[in-house]
Motif scaffolding. Structure first.
Motif, mmCIF file in Angstrom:
data_model
loop_
_atom_site.group_PDB
_atom_site.id
_atom_site.type_symbol
_atom_site.label_atom_id
_atom_site.label_comp_id
_atom_site.label_asym_id
_atom_site.label_seq_id
_atom_site.Cartn_x
_atom_site.Cartn_y
_atom_site.Cartn_z
ATOM 1 N N VAL A 81 3.497 8.265 0.979
ATOM 2 C CA VAL A 81 3.637 9.679 0.647
ATOM 3 C C VAL A 81 2.728 10.529 1.538
ATOM 4 O O VAL A 81 3.132 11.598 2.001
ATOM 5 N N GLN A 82 1.501 10.083 1.768
ATOM 6 C CA GLN A 82 0.579 10.844 2.611
ATOM 7 C C GLN A 82 1.123 10.857 4.043
ATOM 8 O O GLN A 82 1.408 9.804 4.604
ATOM 9 N N PRO A 83 1.282 12.027 4.635
ATOM 10 C CA PRO A 83 2.000 12.148 5.905
ATOM 11 C C PRO A 83 1.471 11.248 7.018
ATOM 12 O O PRO A 83 2.247 10.651 7.760
ATOM 13 N N ALA A 84 0.166 11.140 7.151
ATOM 14 C CA ALA A 84 -0.402 10.291 8.193
ATOM 15 C C ALA A 84 -0.678 8.875 7.692
ATOM 16 O O ALA A 84 -1.275 8.063 8.408
ATOM 17 N N GLY A 85 -0.255 8.590 6.479
ATOM 18 C CA GLY A 85 -0.559 7.310 5.865
ATOM 19 C C GLY A 85 -1.862 7.381 5.093
ATOM 20 O O GLY A 85 -2.685 8.268 5.320
ATOM 21 N N PRO A 86 -2.078 6.457 4.181
ATOM 22 C CA PRO A 86 -3.340 6.433 3.438
ATOM 23 C C PRO A 86 -4.526 6.308 4.386
ATOM 24 O O PRO A 86 -4.455 5.605 5.394
ATOM 25 N N PRO A 87 -5.632 6.982 4.084
ATOM 26 C CA PRO A 87 -6.827 6.817 4.918
ATOM 27 C C PRO A 87 -7.240 5.347 4.973
ATOM 28 O O PRO A 87 -7.201 4.641 3.965
ATOM 29 N N VAL A 88 -7.646 4.922 6.150
ATOM 30 C CA VAL A 88 -8.096 3.540 6.359
ATOM 31 C C VAL A 88 -9.615 3.526 6.449
ATOM 32 O O VAL A 88 -10.215 4.266 7.234
ATOM 33 N N VAL A 90 0.837 -1.202 0.000
ATOM 34 C CA VAL A 90 0.000 0.000 0.000
ATOM 35 C C VAL A 90 0.871 1.252 0.000
ATOM 36 O O VAL A 90 0.583 2.222 -0.717
ATOM 37 N N ALA A 91 1.940 1.249 0.791
ATOM 38 C CA ALA A 91 2.837 2.409 0.805
ATOM 39 C C ALA A 91 3.493 2.613 -0.549
ATOM 40 O O ALA A 91 3.660 3.750 -1.010
ATOM 41 N N GLN A 92 3.858 1.518 -1.222
ATOM 42 C CA GLN A 92 4.480 1.642 -2.541
ATOM 43 C C GLN A 92 3.501 2.221 -3.557
ATOM 44 O O GLN A 92 3.842 3.126 -4.328
ATOM 45 N N VAL A 93 2.257 1.720 -3.563
ATOM 46 C CA VAL A 93 1.271 2.241 -4.505
ATOM 47 C C VAL A 93 0.937 3.694 -4.178
ATOM 48 O O VAL A 93 0.680 4.501 -5.071
ATOM 49 N N ASP A 94 0.962 4.045 -2.888
ATOM 50 C CA ASP A 94 0.751 5.436 -2.511
ATOM 51 C C ASP A 94 1.823 6.323 -3.131
ATOM 52 O O ASP A 94 1.534 7.400 -3.668
ATOM 53 N N ALA A 95 3.078 5.859 -3.074
ATOM 54 C CA ALA A 95 4.166 6.631 -3.690
ATOM 55 C C ALA A 95 4.012 6.668 -5.213
ATOM 56 O O ALA A 95 4.226 7.708 -5.844
ATOM 57 N N MET A 96 3.644 5.546 -5.800
ATOM 58 C CA MET A 96 3.487 5.484 -7.255
ATOM 59 C C MET A 96 2.383 6.410 -7.750
ATOM 60 O O MET A 96 2.424 6.888 -8.884
ATOM 61 N N SER A 97 1.396 6.662 -6.897
ATOM 62 C CA SER A 97 0.268 7.502 -7.282
ATOM 63 C C SER A 97 0.448 8.956 -6.877
ATOM 64 O O SER A 97 -0.415 9.790 -7.172
ATOM 65 N N GLY A 98 1.512 9.265 -6.172
ATOM 66 C CA GLY A 98 1.679 10.624 -5.668
ATOM 67 C C GLY A 98 0.764 10.926 -4.493
ATOM 68 O O GLY A 98 0.364 12.075 -4.287
ATOM 69 N N GLY A 99 0.415 9.905 -3.716
ATOM 70 C CA GLY A 99 -0.385 10.116 -2.508
ATOM 71 C C GLY A 99 -1.878 10.082 -2.743
ATOM 72 O O GLY A 99 -2.616 10.856 -2.136
ATOM 73 N N ARG A 100 -2.363 9.138 -3.576
ATOM 74 C CA ARG A 100 -3.796 9.085 -3.902
ATOM 75 C C ARG A 100 -4.463 7.788 -3.442
ATOM 76 O O ARG A 100 -5.571 7.485 -3.860
ATOM 77 N N VAL A 101 -3.821 7.038 -2.561
ATOM 78 C CA VAL A 101 -4.309 5.706 -2.219
ATOM 79 C C VAL A 101 -5.082 5.707 -0.907
ATOM 80 O O VAL A 101 -4.787 6.470 0.017
ATOM 81 N N GLU A 102 -6.090 4.822 -0.831
ATOM 82 C CA GLU A 102 -6.839 4.584 0.401
ATOM 83 C C GLU A 102 -6.954 3.078 0.596
ATOM 84 O O GLU A 102 -7.079 2.329 -0.383
ATOM 85 N N LEU A 103 -6.909 2.657 1.855
ATOM 86 C CA LEU A 103 -6.948 1.229 2.171
ATOM 87 C C LEU A 103 -8.231 0.879 2.900
ATOM 88 O O LEU A 103 -8.428 1.265 4.048
ATOM 89 N N GLY A 104 -9.113 0.149 2.219
ATOM 90 C CA GLY A 104 -10.227 -0.486 2.899
ATOM 91 C C GLY A 104 -9.778 -1.865 3.338
ATOM 92 O O GLY A 104 -9.190 -2.612 2.551
ATOM 93 N N LEU A 105 -10.030 -2.220 4.585
ATOM 94 C CA LEU A 105 -9.551 -3.494 5.115
ATOM 95 C C LEU A 105 -10.651 -4.154 5.930
ATOM 96 O O LEU A 105 -11.288 -3.504 6.767
#
Length: 310
Positions: free
Chosen positions: A167-174, A88-103
């Motif tokens: 990339v997102q400072p607090a991490g992708p929204p969960v 998830v962190a890698q895809v966040d970087a690949m997207s420039g900080g556009r990722v969200e994780l539903g778990l």
């Protein structure tokens, strides 16, 4: 109301199908493209077969530029928490900080047996999900240069460098979602940035939001941002009633009218239904599109429904 496209590629969609709808959704101004995390279809033959959610999102991250990307929801049974946090962190970087994780816990036993994935009882799946959330959040919160450790019943982490960082400072929204009346609201209160109620009536959705609010009050969030409330519904929209019926019939759905978990009707009727969820507290709608190749459906929603909710 922020509108997100939600897809179920395991029902039968290639990567190219998903790329086409993600790009068109971006062009039309939808906030996000989300996909399910499943390895087996629930209807039909599912040809050409499943695509992996995080492989797909990594590719979409490089082929889109503004639309947010995520899962609704990744199954905790499919991946260990450390590798999932890395992906998830890698895809966040690949997207420039556009990722969200539903778990979530995972629920479809048949796909687990079909692909050799262990499927513990529900109580254990909830326990594992809790530990995964704690670990993933712990990884992302650990300052660079420090290490993170965790000792649990199912997972132990020993002096991990907790890299890479998103990339997102607090991490992708969960995002946590579900209909369970007890453990689900408590998990959301502790770990979620967003809470989603899938395919439920307005009344049941409102009741579940209230349970989460009560859990948040009991948990306390210590200055954290208020939780976002969202919902997921299958959408069947047509320019007129005849077009609505044709689209429902083409999807194999009941053409007589809206069923539980559906937004159904002309753009005016769809907007009216969504406004009910807004009154209940929702600010984000996940619109499940059953036919990924029906881009005209997507265009109708953008042109006729979205302006009514602006």
């Amino acid at each position: 109301m922020r509108l997100c496209v939600f897809t179920e590629p395991q029902l039968g969609a290639t990567y190219e199908d998903q790329l086409a709808i993600a790009r068109r959704a971006e062009e039309l101004g939808f906030e996000a493209f989300f996909r399910s995390d499943h390895y087996l279809t629930m209807a039909g033959d599912g040809m050409p077969g499943p695509t992996d959610s995080w492989v797909t999102l990594g590719a979409l991250a490089r082929e889109t530029s503004t639309i947010r990307l995520g899962t609704l929801v990744t199954s905790a049974t499919f991946r260990l928490p450390g590798p999932l946090a890395i992906a998830v962190a890698q895809v966040d970087a690949m997207s420039g900080g556009r990722v969200e994780l539903g778990l979530g816990t995972g629920w479809y036993e048949r796909e687990h047996s079909a692909y050799g994935i262990p499927f513990p009882p529900l109580a254990e799946r909830f326990d594992r999900l809790t530990e995964q959330l704690e670990i993933i959040k712990g990884f992302w919160a650990t300052p660079a240069g420090s290490t993170y450790s965790f000792e649990g019943r199912y997972y132990d982490v020993v002096e991990s460098p907790a890299l890479p960082k998103p990339v997102q400072p607090a991490g992708p929204p969960v995002i946590i979602g579900g209909k369970g009346p007890k453990r689900t609201p408590r998990l959301a209160a502790r770990y979620a940035d967003e809470f989603n109620v899938p395919f439920s009536s307005l009344e049941d959705t409102d009741a579940q939001y209230r349970r989460v609010v009560e859990a948040i009050e009991a948990e306390g969030r210590d200055g954290r941002a208020p939780i976002v409330f969202s919902f997921a519904q299958t959408i069947v929209c047509g320019a007129d009633e005849a077009a609505v019926r044709r689209r429902a019939e083409a999807l194999g759905l009941d053409p007589s009218g809206p069923q539980p978990g559906q937004l159904y009707g002309t753009p005016e009727h769809i907007a009216e239904q969504i406004r009910g969820f807004v009154k209940a507290g929702a600010s984000r709608a996940f619109l499940q599109l059953m036919d990924l190749r029906d881009l005209e459906h997507l265009e109708l929603i953008a042109a006729e429904v979205a302006p009514l909710l602006a």
